[in-house]
Design a protein around this motif. Sequence first.
Motif, PDB file in Angstrom:
ATOM      1  N   GLN A   8      47.761  36.953  47.111  1.00 22.72           N
ATOM      2  CA  GLN A   8      47.876  37.945  46.046  1.00 22.72           C
ATOM      3  C   GLN A   8      46.605  37.953  45.216  1.00 22.72           C
ATOM      4  O   GLN A   8      46.050  36.894  44.917  1.00 22.72           O
ATOM      5  CB  GLN A   8      49.069  37.610  45.164  1.00 22.72           C
ATOM      6  N   LEU A   9      46.157  39.118  44.864  1.00 21.88           N
ATOM      7  CA  LEU A   9      44.910  39.212  44.113  1.00 21.88           C
ATOM      8  C   LEU A   9      45.183  39.198  42.617  1.00 21.88           C
ATOM      9  O   LEU A   9      46.141  39.781  42.156  1.00 21.88           O
ATOM     10  CB  LEU A   9      44.186  40.515  44.479  1.00 21.88           C
ATOM     11  N   TYR A  38      43.336  40.237  39.168  1.00 25.56           N
ATOM     12  CA  TYR A  38      42.182  40.999  38.701  1.00 25.56           C
ATOM     13  C   TYR A  38      41.785  40.635  37.287  1.00 25.56           C
ATOM     14  O   TYR A  38      40.767  41.071  36.805  1.00 25.56           O
ATOM     15  CB  TYR A  38      42.500  42.501  38.745  1.00 25.56           C
ATOM     16  N   GLY A  82      36.365  50.294  50.824  1.00 24.11           N
ATOM     17  CA  GLY A  82      37.648  49.708  50.443  1.00 24.11           C
ATOM     18  C   GLY A  82      38.514  50.660  49.646  1.00 24.11           C
ATOM     19  O   GLY A  82      39.506  50.248  49.065  1.00 24.11           O
ATOM     20  N   GLY A  83      38.150  51.902  49.580  1.00 23.02           N
ATOM     21  CA  GLY A  83      38.904  52.871  48.806  1.00 23.02           C
ATOM     22  C   GLY A  83      40.237  53.187  49.446  1.00 23.02           C
ATOM     23  O   GLY A  83      40.546  52.714  50.538  1.00 23.02           O
ATOM     24  N   ALA A  84      40.985  54.021  48.748  1.00 23.94           N
ATOM     25  CA  ALA A  84      42.348  54.294  49.200  1.00 23.94           C
ATOM     26  C   ALA A  84      42.350  54.926  50.584  1.00 23.94           C
ATOM     27  O   ALA A  84      43.233  54.691  51.385  1.00 23.94           O
ATOM     28  CB  ALA A  84      43.033  55.211  48.198  1.00 23.94           C
ATOM     29  N   GLY A 101      40.275  54.339  52.864  1.00 21.35           N
ATOM     30  CA  GLY A 101      39.725  53.415  53.857  1.00 21.35           C
ATOM     31  C   GLY A 101      38.340  53.800  54.327  1.00 21.35           C
ATOM     32  O   GLY A 101      37.792  53.190  55.235  1.00 21.35           O
ATOM     33  N   GLN A 103      38.678  60.121  46.726  1.00 19.54           N
ATOM     34  CA  GLN A 103      39.647  59.251  47.370  1.00 19.54           C
ATOM     35  C   GLN A 103      40.904  59.098  46.526  1.00 19.54           C
ATOM     36  O   GLN A 103      41.745  58.258  46.802  1.00 19.54           O
ATOM     37  CB  GLN A 103      39.026  57.882  47.601  1.00 19.54           C
ATOM     38  N   ALA A 104      40.990  59.915  45.481  1.00 19.17           N
ATOM     39  CA  ALA A 104      42.156  59.802  44.612  1.00 19.17           C
ATOM     40  C   ALA A 104      43.419  60.230  45.347  1.00 19.17           C
ATOM     41  O   ALA A 104      43.381  61.091  46.212  1.00 19.17           O
ATOM     42  CB  ALA A 104      41.953  60.676  43.385  1.00 19.17           C
ATOM     43  N   ARG A 105      44.491  59.604  45.017  1.00 19.06           N
ATOM     44  CA  ARG A 105      45.771  59.998  45.616  1.00 19.06           C
ATOM     45  C   ARG A 105      46.896  59.509  44.712  1.00 19.06           C
ATOM     46  O   ARG A 105      46.692  58.681  43.821  1.00 19.06           O
ATOM     47  CB  ARG A 105      45.923  59.397  47.014  1.00 19.06           C
ATOM     48  N   MET A 106      48.062  59.996  44.996  1.00 22.90           N
ATOM     49  CA  MET A 106      49.226  59.590  44.226  1.00 22.90           C
ATOM     50  C   MET A 106      50.019  58.568  45.044  1.00 22.90           C
ATOM     51  O   MET A 106      50.159  58.719  46.249  1.00 22.90           O
ATOM     52  CB  MET A 106      50.129  60.794  43.952  1.00 22.90           C
ATOM     53  N   VAL A 107      50.473  57.566  44.368  1.00 20.56           N
ATOM     54  CA  VAL A 107      51.276  56.552  45.051  1.00 20.56           C
ATOM     55  C   VAL A 107      52.659  56.519  44.390  1.00 20.56           C
ATOM     56  O   VAL A 107      52.774  56.311  43.191  1.00 20.56           O
ATOM     57  CB  VAL A 107      50.608  55.161  44.929  1.00 20.56           C
ATOM     58  N   LYS A 108      53.663  56.757  45.197  1.00 17.05           N
ATOM     59  CA  LYS A 108      55.056  56.693  44.694  1.00 17.05           C
ATOM     60  C   LYS A 108      55.454  55.225  44.594  1.00 17.05           C
ATOM     61  O   LYS A 108      55.260  54.460  45.531  1.00 17.05           O
ATOM     62  CB  LYS A 108      55.996  57.379  45.686  1.00 17.05           C
ATOM     63  N   ILE A 109      56.008  54.825  43.485  1.00 12.03           N
ATOM     64  CA  ILE A 109      56.361  53.414  43.313  1.00 12.03           C
ATOM     65  C   ILE A 109      57.874  53.244  43.171  1.00 12.03           C
ATOM     66  O   ILE A 109      58.505  52.540  43.938  1.00 12.03           O
ATOM     67  CB  ILE A 109      55.649  52.820  42.074  1.00 12.03           C
TER      68      ILE A 109
END
Lengths: 296, 113
Positions: free
Chosen positions: A28-29, A31, A59-61, A63, A71-77
């Motif tokens: 686990q990272l 930050y 290393g962006g979203a 890849g 490289q922006a995107r939405m991530v559903k959590i």
Amino acid sequence: MCNVCGCGSGQTLIGGHALKPARKPAAQLHYRAHETDAVHPHEHEHEHEHRHGAIDFGGGAAGAHAPGMSQARMVKIERDILAKNDSYAEENRRYLAEHGIFALNLVSSPGSGKTTLLVRTIEALHGELKLAVIEGDQQTDNDAARIRATGAPALQINTGKGCHLDAYMVGRAMQQLGLHDDSLLLIENVGNLVCPAGFDLGEAHKVAILSVTEGEDKPLKYPDMFRAADLMLLNKCDLLPYLAFDAELAVANARRVNPDIRVIRTSATSGEGMDEWLRWIRAGCRKALAGRKIVG
Amino acid sequence: MHEMSLAEGVLQIIEDAAHAQNFSRVRTVWLEIGRLAGVEVEAMRFCFDAVVRDSVAQGAKLEIIETPGQAWCLHCAQTVQVQALYDTCPNCGSHQLQVTGGSEMRVRELDVE
């Protein structure tokens, strides 16, 4: 776990020993740069990985990186903030069910008479039920020492800066105590009517203790707690003749936030209500025992 | 309620997601906070800003979606809106209400890069 930041181990003590950090997924990272974090002054025993100065365009979203392409995107959590605590609470609940242990989480303001009531309860149940006590306080071993003086095993959790017990702390304390099958576990939470309401420990019931030297409107001022509790003990009732406290109004206020809450009027000094309270505990223990036999 | 612990919970969820989904910066965080969750939104913003410093979510914008408090009135046999846990039914004045919505605390979505 450190309740201020959730990542350290230097604050919470169980029986005077530091609580080790919660289990973490491998690799686990982290930050956070703790050295410069003003809200987070304590030392850590564990190592943190930091990614200072690393710029990784691959290393962006997405890849990969192409100029001019975002490289922006939405991530559903869709994850509950308390999910981690709740998963530890479920582990505790499963363990308690498998071993027929009836666990109560006692919550109140500081000074409501929780510990004295516990001492009387333990004395009354002596020789009848096996029981153990987990005590939560910010500092000192005083309450656990008072319980141990009755002969019952007790473990003190010092939450350090934290203002409530969480399910991970209680799970560790349960392991350390070595609970008997078909026993009673009494968890005295930190004196606080706010935060403990939100943190499930895996108990069968929360029991809120309101003493008659407080205000009748406490259930309205701190509704989350009285809503989360299944039983309210209206304590120190021997003092009612000397106070202007309206017991009926206090009960009515509790039922405004929780129509189903059961109320027992108690006094550790006069013994009022103790029989009813003990009957309620015995009934819970019988139910836990019957549940274990079904599980087993 | 306990906004500092909750803000830490939010960061943990974000960091887990950053690890699993391989992103390195969060621009916006959408939190769903129910009206009856006992969370002070302004305290949550304050704690969030403090907690995410030097993290993957440093400087992220916090968008809070407040969901209304809802309860089932046993007398009216219908869902009604409530503002607080000690509210009475707006139709019949009864306290026999079972909360059915508005106690959520959830990380709903992230805008990442």
